[in-house]
Design an enzyme around this catalytic site. Sequence first.
Site, mmCIF file in Angstrom:
data_model
loop_
_atom_site.group_PDB
_atom_site.id
_atom_site.type_symbol
_atom_site.label_atom_id
_atom_site.label_comp_id
_atom_site.label_asym_id
_atom_site.label_seq_id
_atom_site.Cartn_x
_atom_site.Cartn_y
_atom_site.Cartn_z
ATOM 1 N N GLY A 1 0.834 -1.194 0.000
ATOM 2 C CA GLY A 1 0.000 0.000 0.000
ATOM 3 C C GLY A 1 0.868 1.242 0.000
ATOM 4 O O GLY A 1 2.042 1.215 -0.400
ATOM 5 N N SER A 2 0.315 2.332 0.471
ATOM 6 C CA SER A 2 1.026 3.604 0.446
ATOM 7 C C SER A 2 2.131 3.639 1.497
ATOM 8 O O SER A 2 2.086 2.925 2.504
ATOM 9 C CB SER A 2 0.046 4.755 0.696
ATOM 10 O OG SER A 2 -0.386 4.751 2.052
ATOM 11 N N THR A 3 3.110 4.498 1.262
ATOM 12 C CA THR A 3 4.204 4.663 2.223
ATOM 13 C C THR A 3 3.686 5.187 3.548
ATOM 14 O O THR A 3 4.125 4.746 4.619
ATOM 15 C CB THR A 3 5.265 5.620 1.639
ATOM 16 O OG1 THR A 3 5.802 5.035 0.446
ATOM 17 C CG2 THR A 3 6.388 5.860 2.632
ATOM 18 N N GLY B 1 2.079 2.354 5.307
ATOM 19 C CA GLY B 1 3.120 1.386 5.618
ATOM 20 C C GLY B 1 3.895 1.741 6.871
ATOM 21 O O GLY B 1 4.248 0.866 7.671
ATOM 22 N N GLU C 1 5.735 -3.415 0.877
ATOM 23 C CA GLU C 1 5.899 -2.983 -0.515
ATOM 24 C C GLU C 1 5.047 -1.747 -0.669
ATOM 25 O O GLU C 1 3.817 -1.808 -0.659
ATOM 26 C CB GLU C 1 5.463 -4.093 -1.471
ATOM 27 C CG GLU C 1 5.884 -3.837 -2.915
ATOM 28 C CD GLU C 1 4.770 -3.250 -3.764
ATOM 29 O OE1 GLU C 1 4.836 -2.016 -4.044
ATOM 30 O OE2 GLU C 1 3.853 -3.986 -4.137
ATOM 31 N N CYS D 1 1.853 0.049 -8.999
ATOM 32 C CA CYS D 1 2.943 0.617 -8.198
ATOM 33 C C CYS D 1 4.224 0.762 -9.001
ATOM 34 O O CYS D 1 5.002 1.685 -8.770
ATOM 35 C CB CYS D 1 3.176 -0.217 -6.938
ATOM 36 S SG CYS D 1 3.566 -1.950 -7.259
#
Length: 486
Positions: free
Chosen positions: A232-234, A237, A254, A288
Amino acid sequence: MALDKTGYPPLDFNTFYNVIDGELSSTPNNVRYGINPITLENNPAVPISSLHDVNRAVEAAGRAAKSWAEVPWDKRVSAIREYANAIEDKAEDFVRILMKETGKPVNLARTEISTCVQYLREFCQLSLPSEVIEDTEERKVVTRYVPVGVVVGIAPWNFPVQVSCMKMTPAILTGNAYIWKPSPYTPYCSLKFAELGQRFFPPGVLQALSGDNDLGPLLTEHPNIQMVSFTGSTLVGKKVMESCSKTLKRVVLELGGNDPAIVCADVDPASVAKRIASIAFCHSGQICIATKRIYVHEAVYDAVLAAMVEFVKTLKLGSGEDAYTGPISTIDHFKYVKGLLASVESAKLTVATGSTKPPSDMSGYYIVPTIIDNPPDDARVVIEEQFAPVLPLMRWKDEADVISRANNTNMGLGASVWSRDLDQAERLGKQLQAGNIWINTHLEIQTSTPFAGHKQSGLGIAMAVDGLKACCNVQSIYTRPADSTT
């Protein structure tokens, strides 16, 4: 009732349940509805899992993990292969529900399901035997890999089952129990994948929990879960990692990407433009590792831009057999993309093709494929991950300068170089700060090759033998003869 090839009643693709301890489980007083991004109609009701549901699933997984770890490797392989065959048999049913939850055009939905089958089969070709480090008369040293126990996979909405198969297969193959947590936006195909899996795995080995945004923390903070794999998104994350740190869980992340592509002066403009645009606009850019920033040498910039504009104009929006680009998958991301396009308009950037407004004649979350001509490096459309069919092209002249610009991001998932001069391409590629480098291609991954991100694009490794090891604890055994004097 007629039975299918596996001897079970056919899957019902109109009703959706959690899968807990080998059984279907509902939450009749607490459900939610996804939205079809093509039609904006409600999809069927799905459960909203509670802490009670989580505890039941984790307890069942803990029991199952102990016995599943004792099942021989070849027996696990057989179960996974039979599962892959069953998915393949029901591929078109899965395709239909995947389209309704993600908005994918039919051919892209078919590709996702077939890729799931491919991953399941190809992981079964890998192995993780013990490694003999030393074997002498005085001492034997062996390293073995033992399953961590209970693994949770938190999947994204853009490729809800394909990414999950990257997580689930190595976890189950190495002897773990797996709890599948799909995105709240796209739970449907995942729940049916898990339901089908009950025909091939013992109760508790493969489970699935649907829920809202409160479900993730219930799993990441649970003391009896040993590993979390998140895509998913940083931003999210980092929250997952912080939550997992409370119980020192194994974490694989990831996260976001802002993949640059560097196009050199010696390319064939028409060929490269079509290939890059095909990657950048696939699934409306919601990939991504799609190309998201294109740096084109000034010698061929105008030709590449012109060729790309002409190709992009041919891309059909919709969901049918002839459609290439579908809608944005979620309402929240649709709002973000509209805001990003508003920034293009307010900054008076040059739109080479496309529009800063959604098409007025389509009811879904559609965005017209749009190319931005040579925006400044500090434009939002350059520095942010668009995750949308909005692509900036920028000029470059000096190699050192373009490498600096390409690396000027906290993301490092993928990058590509396009050139007929392979020496130049490899020289540039080795300077790029990303976990996956492609030369004259992009977006290629395979189960035999490690997949990882640099910088804030991830932590840990998926795919390949390294992906199997990520689901295991390392155990080193030192043995000496009983009469050793040491």
